[in-house]
Design an enzyme around this catalytic site. Structure first.
Site, mmCIF file in Angstrom:
data_model
loop_
_atom_site.group_PDB
_atom_site.id
_atom_site.type_symbol
_atom_site.label_atom_id
_atom_site.label_comp_id
_atom_site.label_asym_id
_atom_site.label_seq_id
_atom_site.Cartn_x
_atom_site.Cartn_y
_atom_site.Cartn_z
ATOM 1 N N GLY A 1 0.810 -1.206 0.000
ATOM 2 C CA GLY A 1 0.000 0.000 0.000
ATOM 3 C C GLY A 1 0.841 1.254 0.000
ATOM 4 O O GLY A 1 2.060 1.229 0.145
ATOM 5 N N GLY B 1 0.461 5.842 0.766
ATOM 6 C CA GLY B 1 -0.372 6.934 1.254
ATOM 7 C C GLY B 1 0.459 8.172 1.496
ATOM 8 O O GLY B 1 1.630 8.249 1.110
ATOM 9 N N GLY B 2 -0.125 9.164 2.162
ATOM 10 C CA GLY B 2 0.561 10.417 2.376
ATOM 11 C C GLY B 2 1.805 10.285 3.232
ATOM 12 O O GLY B 2 2.769 11.024 3.075
ATOM 13 N N TYR B 3 1.809 9.340 4.140
ATOM 14 C CA TYR B 3 2.964 9.148 5.015
ATOM 15 C C TYR B 3 4.111 8.492 4.268
ATOM 16 O O TYR B 3 5.271 8.770 4.512
ATOM 17 C CB TYR B 3 2.526 8.272 6.197
ATOM 18 C CG TYR B 3 3.604 8.006 7.219
ATOM 19 C CD1 TYR B 3 3.803 8.876 8.287
ATOM 20 C CD2 TYR B 3 4.413 6.885 7.133
ATOM 21 C CE1 TYR B 3 4.777 8.630 9.243
ATOM 22 C CE2 TYR B 3 5.397 6.633 8.078
ATOM 23 C CZ TYR B 3 5.569 7.508 9.133
ATOM 24 O OH TYR B 3 6.536 7.258 10.059
ATOM 25 N N VAL C 1 3.827 1.159 2.614
ATOM 26 C CA VAL C 1 3.671 0.099 3.601
ATOM 27 C C VAL C 1 4.106 -1.213 2.963
ATOM 28 O O VAL C 1 3.724 -1.518 1.833
ATOM 29 C CB VAL C 1 2.213 -0.017 4.095
ATOM 30 C CG1 VAL C 1 2.096 -1.093 5.152
ATOM 31 C CG2 VAL C 1 1.732 1.312 4.662
ATOM 32 N N LYS D 1 5.447 0.422 8.098
ATOM 33 C CA LYS D 1 5.055 1.718 7.545
ATOM 34 C C LYS D 1 6.313 2.578 7.427
ATOM 35 O O LYS D 1 6.917 2.948 8.422
ATOM 36 C CB LYS D 1 4.004 2.383 8.441
ATOM 37 C CG LYS D 1 3.374 3.611 7.809
ATOM 38 C CD LYS D 1 2.077 4.004 8.501
ATOM 39 C CE LYS D 1 2.288 4.573 9.873
ATOM 40 N NZ LYS D 1 1.025 5.113 10.438
ATOM 41 N N ASP E 1 -8.699 10.203 17.047
ATOM 42 C CA ASP E 1 -9.070 9.942 15.645
ATOM 43 C C ASP E 1 -9.812 8.610 15.540
ATOM 44 O O ASP E 1 -9.499 7.770 14.693
ATOM 45 C CB ASP E 1 -7.828 9.941 14.755
ATOM 46 C CG ASP E 1 -8.178 10.156 13.278
ATOM 47 O OD1 ASP E 1 -9.309 10.602 12.986
ATOM 48 O OD2 ASP E 1 -7.317 9.878 12.421
#
Length: 951
Positions: free
Chosen positions: A636, A638-640, A643, A657, A753
C-alpha cells in the site's frame, strides 16, 4: 603473528566469498537449465547472462532467485528436476501455459516455497509424494491439469497449508487420512480450502477426515465417484461456509448434525443417492443456495423450514419425493430468486401471494400435481406449471403452461459514458471506448450465492472491485469488461474476462505477468456474492516488443570474462571488506544502544522519544525482511509513505510503515505512535512490534492484521459479511480498546481519531483500534482535558472540542458514537451533505418497532426479527453524540451497555468465536498468512493497511 592472523582472516573471507558466489552463480546455471527445456521464454532472457539483472518474471534477493512468475507466457516444454536446485525459491507460478510431462519429485527440495501455482497447464502423471516436504508451503494450486493417481498422504505434513486446490484433474483412489504411522488430510487443521472437485476419487468419505480442530471454509468434492454415507463428523467443522458433495454416489441419510453448520452459505448435495427423510436445516440462517435435487429421499411433506431460511436466494429440490402444498410464506423470503421443485408430487393450489420477493425470477414446478393457481396480480416471475393437472384441462391458457425458455439472460459491460468506435483487427473497444488488445480468459466461480444471471448490478460491482484491486496492486490496468455469464454442467458460474491496458494499446510482458499472478494467486478476492473462483487465462499474443532475439554465440566467453573479472576485483577488495564489516558491527552496536542518537529535536518533532522495551530495527534488517522493500512486498501507499509486508526471523509477519525518505511530515506522528504504543498492550489495540530510526529512515513495525478495516467491511470492499452479532462484537472490542486507553493506561490516553478506518479486524474478526499518530496523553491521571490544536476527521469530530480546543476522553466517546451509527447504517458520517447523526435523529420514532429506522439500516445487517437490542444500541449511540461531554457516558459505561445487549441476544460477550466470513480470508496462527504477494491491502492516508478484497 599479526601478518599470519591477517592472512588467515583473508583466507576465510576468500572462501566465504567463493561459496556465496558459487551459490549465486549456480542459481543462474540451474535456471538456464530449466530454460533449455522451455520454448517461448521471454526475449530478454537471451540478452543478459545474469537472471537477476532484469529477466522478466524473475525476482532475486542477494542474487539468489526467490520468485519465478511466468503466467500466460505461452511456455511449452517440461519442468525438469533442476527446479529443485533453486533452494531459495519462494514463489513458483507457471499458470496458464502449455507445459507437459510429470511434476518432478525434486519439487520437494524447495523448502522455502510458499506459493506453488501451476493452474491450467498440461501436467500429467502422479503427484509426487515429495510435495509433503514443502514445509513452508501456504498456497498449493495444481488444478486444471491432467494429474493421475492418488492424493499423496504426505500433503498432511504441510502444517501451514492454507489453500489446497487439486480440482479438475484425473485423480483416483480414496481420500487419505492419518494413521499411527502415515499422515493424511485430517492433519491440515489450519487449511481453509479443500478443493477436489472434478476428479475420479472413490470410496467413502472417511469419518476421520473431519474434526473439531479444523477451520475449513470450503469443502468441495463435487463431481467425483465417492460412495458411502456422509460422515457425522462433518458437523464438527463449524467454520464451514461452502459444502459441495454433489454429483457423487453418496447414499444413506444426511446426518442430522449438519444443522450445526450455521455459517454455511452454499450447500450442494444434489445428484447422489441419498435416502431417508429430507434433512432438517432450520438452523442455517445464512444459507443462500441449497441444492438437494435428484436424490431418493423418503416421500415427505413440504418441510416447514423452507420458509424460515431468511437469506435464501435459491432452492433446488427437483426430484426429491416432496408431497403436499407449498406455503405462500416461502415466496416472501426477501432475497429469493429461484425455486426449482419440479418432478415431485406437490399438489393443491399454488399461491405465490401478493408480497413475494421482488427478486424472484423463476418458480419451476413442472411435472407435479398442482390443480389450481391463484394469481393475485400480474407476475414478473416466470412460473412453470407444465405437466401439472392445471395445464391438462381443456381451455387452459397462460404462459405458465409452457416449458422453461432455457434462454438465460445476457450481460456485457457497457461503455462508461462514451461511444464505442470501430477498432482494427484483433483490437477491442474497452469500457472507456479505447481500442486496445485485452488480456482475456474465463473466471469460474465454484459456489456463487445467487442463481439469477441477469442482474447487471452485481457484475458491475465485481468489475469495479477487480479494477480497484488491479490498480491497488499497481498493475497497468485501464478497465475491465465482463460478459456472457452462464452456468456450466458443474453448476459453476462462468464469466468471460477482458482486462484492458492503461496508457498504451497493449500490455508489456511485466503487466501480463502481474495480472496473471494476481489471478492465479487469488490476490483479487471477490465479494461474498461470487465466492471462490479459479481463472483460466489465454495466451497473450500482442506483447510490446514481442519479437525474439537470437542467442548469443559468445555467451560462454562473456560469462568467463565476467567471472574472471569478479575474482580479480574480489581479491583486491577482500582486505577492505573485513575492515568495513568491523566498522558496521561497531555502528550497529551503537545504534542498538542508542537508536535516537541522531534525533533532531529542532525539526518540529519534539524531544527524543522515550520508549519502554520496544525493539529498534536497523535499516538493513528491515530491508532483508522485506526483500529489499521489493514491489512484491509493497502492500500500500499513502501520504505518510509506503507500507510493506515483512517476515521476521521468528516467522512473525509484520506490516512496516515507511515514511518518505527525508520527509518531516510524519516526524511528530512517528514519535507519538512509538511512545504510546510502546507502553500500551491490549488485545483490542494494534501492537507495535518495533521501529527503525536509521540512515535517515523512519519506520514503524506493526503486527500484521489480515482482515483490514471495519470501513472496508461495511462498504463491502473486504468481502466480509457483517451480521448483527458480528457488529456487536466489533463494537464491544473497539470499546474495550478505548476503555483501556482511558482508564488503565498510565497516564490516560485520548485517541483523537476514532473512526471505522482506524478499527482493524484480525483473523477472528476481533476489533483492534489502530493509528495513534494524533493521540494525546493527559500526562497526569488527575487532568480532565488537554488544550491542543484541533485535529481529527470531519464527521467524527467532537463539536465541543472543535469549539473550545479542549480535548477530553469524552471526545473519543463522541467519535465512537458516530462509529456505532455507522455500524448499523453502513453510511459515511457525512454523505451527500447529510450528517448521519442528524439523519438518524430525524428519522427515528420510538413508538415504532426498531424505532422506525428500517429505511436507514444497512439491509445486509440481518432481518428485523433478529435485531434484538437494536433500540438500546441506538439509544447508546445517541447518548455518545450528545452536544456536551458531561452528557455523554464514559467508555466503561459504553462497554457495559454493549455487553448487556449481547447477553440479550443470547451471546456471551466474553467469548470470542472464530469468524465465519465468506471472504476467504486466512485465519492466521502466529506467523501464518495465506498469500505472499501481498498486494492485499490498501494504504489510506497515514493509516494502517486495509484489506481490498480478499476471502
Amino acid at each position: 603473528m599479526g601478518a599470519t592472523t591477517t592472512c588467515q582472516v583473508l583466507l576465510i573471507l576468500i572462501i566465504l566469498h567463493f561459496l556465496v558466489s558459487t551459490a549465486q552463480n549456480n542459481d543462474a546455471t540451474y535456471l538456464r537449465a530449466l530454460k533449455d527445456g522451455w520454448q517461448n521464454t521471454p526475449p530478454n532472457w537471451e540478452d543478459n547472462p545474469d537472471p537477476c539483472s532484469g529477466w522478466d518474471g524473475i525476482r532475486c534477493t542477494d542474487s539468489r532467485i526467490t520468485s519465478i512468475t511466468l503466467a500466460s507466457m505461452g511456455l511449452t516444454g517440461t519442468l525438469s528436476g533442476d527446479i529443485g536446485q533453486l533452494t531459495e525459491l519462494q514463489i513458483l507460478d507457471l499458470s496458464y501455459n502449455r507445459l507437459s510431462g510429470s511434476l518432478t519429485p525434486r519439487i520437494g527440495d524447495l523448502k522455502k516455497l510458499t506459493n506453488l501455482l501451476l493452474v491450467g497447464c498440461g501436467f500429467s502423471g502422479p503427484l509426487p509424494d515429495t510435495l509433503g516436504d514443502l514445509e513452508s508451503l501456504i498456497f498449493m494450486s495444481l488444478n486444471s491439469n491432467s494429474f493421475t493417481g492418488q492424493i499423496p498422504p504426505s500433503i498432511g505434513n504441510i502444517k501451514n497449508l492454507y489453500w489446497l486446490d487439486l480440482a479438475d484433474n484425473r485423480l483416483t483412489g480414496s481420500i487419505p487420512v492419518s494413521s499411527g504411522t502415515t499422515p493424511g488430510l485430517d492433519m491440515l487443521i489450519n487449511a481453509k480450502h479443500f478443493h477436489f472437485g472434478r476428479n475420479m476419487l472413490s470410496g467413502a468419505i472417511p469419518e476421520r477426515l473431519f474434526n473439531s480442530n479444523m477451520t475449513l471454509f470450503h469443502l468441495l468434492f463435487e463431481n467425483n465417484q465417492l460412495s458411502g454415507t456422509i460422515p457425522d463428523t462433518l458437523g464438527l467443522v463449524k467454520s464451514l461456509e461452502v459444502v459441495r458433495l454433489d454429483r457423487n454416489f453418496l447414499t444413506g441419510n444426511v446426518p442430522s448434525n449438519i444443522n450445526n453448520l450455521t455459517g454455511v452459505f452454499e450447500m450442494f448435495l444434489s445428484n447422489n443417492q441419498l435416502t431417508g427423510l429430507v434433512p432438517n436445516m432450520t438452523g442455517l440462517d445464512v444459507l443462500n443456495y441449497l441444492d438437494l435435487s435428484n436424490n431418493t429421499f423418503d416421500p415427505s411433506d413440504i418441510p416447514s423450514w423452507f420458509s424460515t431460511l431468511p437469506a435464501l436466494t435459491t432452492l433446488k429440490m427437483n426430484n426429491t419425493n416432496l408431497v403436499g402444498q407449498l406455503p405462500t410464506a416461502l415466496f416472501n423470503i426477501p432475497q429469493l430468486q429461484n425455486v426449482d421443485l419440479s418432478n415431485n408430487r406437490i399438489n393443491g393450489t399454488l399461491d405465490i401471494g401478493s408480497s413475494y420477493s421482488n427478486q424472484l425470477q423463476q418458480v419451476n414446478l413442472q411435472n407435479n400435481q398442482i390443480a389450481d393457481f391463484t394469481q393475485r396480480r400480474q407476475y414478473n416471475t416466470e412460473v412453470i406449471l407444465v405437466e401439472n393437472p392445471i395445464c391438462m384441462e381443456s381451455g387452459t391458457s397462460g404462459g405458465f403452461c409452457s416449458p422453461p425458455t432455457n434462454t438465460g439472460p445476457s450481460y456485457l459491460t457497457q461503455p462508461n459514458n462514451c461511444v464505442r468506435t470501430p477498432c482494427s483487427r484483433d483490437q477491442v473497444s474497452s469500457p472507456n471506448c479505447r481500442c486496445a488488445y485485452p488480456y482475456t480468459g474465463d473466471l469460474f466461480f465454484r459456489a456463487p450465492s445467487f442463481s439469477y444471471l441477469g442482474n447487471a448490478a452485481i457484475y458491475e460491482a465485481l468489475r469495479n472491485e477487480m479494477v480497484d484491486s488491479f490498480r491497488m496492486s499497481q498493475l497497468p490496468v485501464d478497465s475491465v469488461s465482463l460478459g456472457n455469464p452462464s452456468r456450466n454442467l458443474d453448476d459453476y458460474l462462468v464469466i468471460n474476462l477482458q482486462v484492458f491496458p492503461s496508457g498504451d494499446e497493449r500490455f508489456n510482458r511485466t503487466g501480463i505477468l502481474g495480472i496473471g499472478f494476481s489471478l492465479s494467486n487469488q490476490t483479487f478476492k471477490p465479494n461474498d456474492t461470487f465466492g471462490t473462483y479459479f481463472f483460466i487465462g489465454e495466451n497473450y499474443d500482442f506483447l510490446t516488443g514481442a519479437s525474439r532475439g537470437q542467442k548469443s554465440s559468445n555467451t560462454g566467453v562473456i560469462i568467463g570474462a565476467v567471472v574472471g573479472g569478479c575474482v580479480l576485483v574480489a581479491l583486491l577488495i577482500l582486505a577492505g571488506i573485513y575492515a568495513t564489516r568491523q566498522k558496521e558491527r561497531v555502528e550497529r552496536t551503537a545504534h542498538e544502544s542508542s537508536p535516537f542518537a541522531l534525533w533532531d529535536a529542532n525539526n518540529g518533532s519534539g524531544a527524543v522519544p522515550q520508549l519502554k522495551g520496544t525493539k529498534a530495527f536497523s535499516f538493513e534488517e528491515l530491508s532483508k525482511y522485506t526483500n529489499n522493500f521489493s514491489e512484491l512486498n509493497n502492500i500500500g501507499t499513502g501520504g505518510y509513505g509506503m507500507v510493506y509486508k515483512g517476515c521476521l526471523p521468528n516467522g512473525q509477519l509484520v506490516a512496516i510503515k515507511r515514511a518518505t525518505r527525508g520527509s518531516t511530515q510524519g516526524g511528530l506522528e512517528f514519535k507519538t505512535e512509538i511512545e504510546l504504543l510502546s507502553r500500551v498492550h491490549h488485545k483490542n489495540l494494534v501492537s507495535l512490534v518495533g521501529f527503525c530510526f536509521d540512515q535517515g529512515e523512519q519506520m514503524l513495525v506493526y503486527e500484521y492484521i489480515v482482515n483490514g478495516t471495519v470501513k472496508d467491511s461495511l462498504s463491502g470492499r473486504s468481502g466480509i459479511r457483517l451480521d448483527w452479532i458480528r457488529r456487536l462484537r466489533i463494537a464491544l472490542g473497539a470499546a474495550k480498546g478505548l476503555q483501556y486507553l482511558h482508564v488503565l493506561a498510565d497516564p490516560p490516553i485520548i485517541h483523537r481519531d476514532v473512526k471505522t478506518n482506524n478499527i482493524l479486524l484480525d483473523e477472528r474478526l476481533v476489533a483492534k483500534v489502530a493509528d495513534f499518530g494524533l493521540s494525546k496523553s493527559l500526562g497526569d491521571s488527575n487532568r480532565t482535558h488537554v488544550t491542543t490544536q484541533v485535529k481529527g476527521t470531519m464527521g467524527y469530530m467532537d463539536p465541543e472540542y472543535y469549539m473550545t480546543q479542549q480535548l477530553t476522553e469524552k471526545s473519543d466517546v463522541y467519535s465512537f458514537g458516530v462509529v456505532l451509527l455507522e455500524l448499523i447504517t453502513s453510511r459515511n458520517p457525512i454523505e451527500k451533505g447529510k450528517y448521519i447523526v442528524r439523519e438518524v435523529k430525524q428519522t427515528m420514532d420510538k413508538s415504532k418497532e426498531l424505532y422506525g429506522l428500517q429505511d436507514v439500516l444497512d439491509p445486509t445487517i440481518g432481518f428485523t426479527t433478529q435485531l434484538k437490542g437494536l433500540e438500546t444500541f441506538v439509544d447508546l449511540a445517541l447518548q455518545c453524540v450528545e452536544e456536551t461531554g458531561d452528557q455523554r457516558p464514559t467508555m466503561s459505561d459504553v462497554v457495559k451497555v454493549i455487553e448487556s445487549i449481547m447477553e440479550l441476544v443470547g451471546f456471551n460477550p466474553n467469548v470470542e468465536s472464530a469468524s465465519n466470513s465468506a471472504s476467504y480470508n486466512y485465519a492466521s496462527k502466529g506467523s501464518e498468512h495465506p498469500y505472499t504477494n501481498d498486494n492485499l491491502f490498501a494504504y489510506s492516508g497515514d493509516h494502517f493497511p486495509t484489506k481490498l478484497d480478499p476471502k
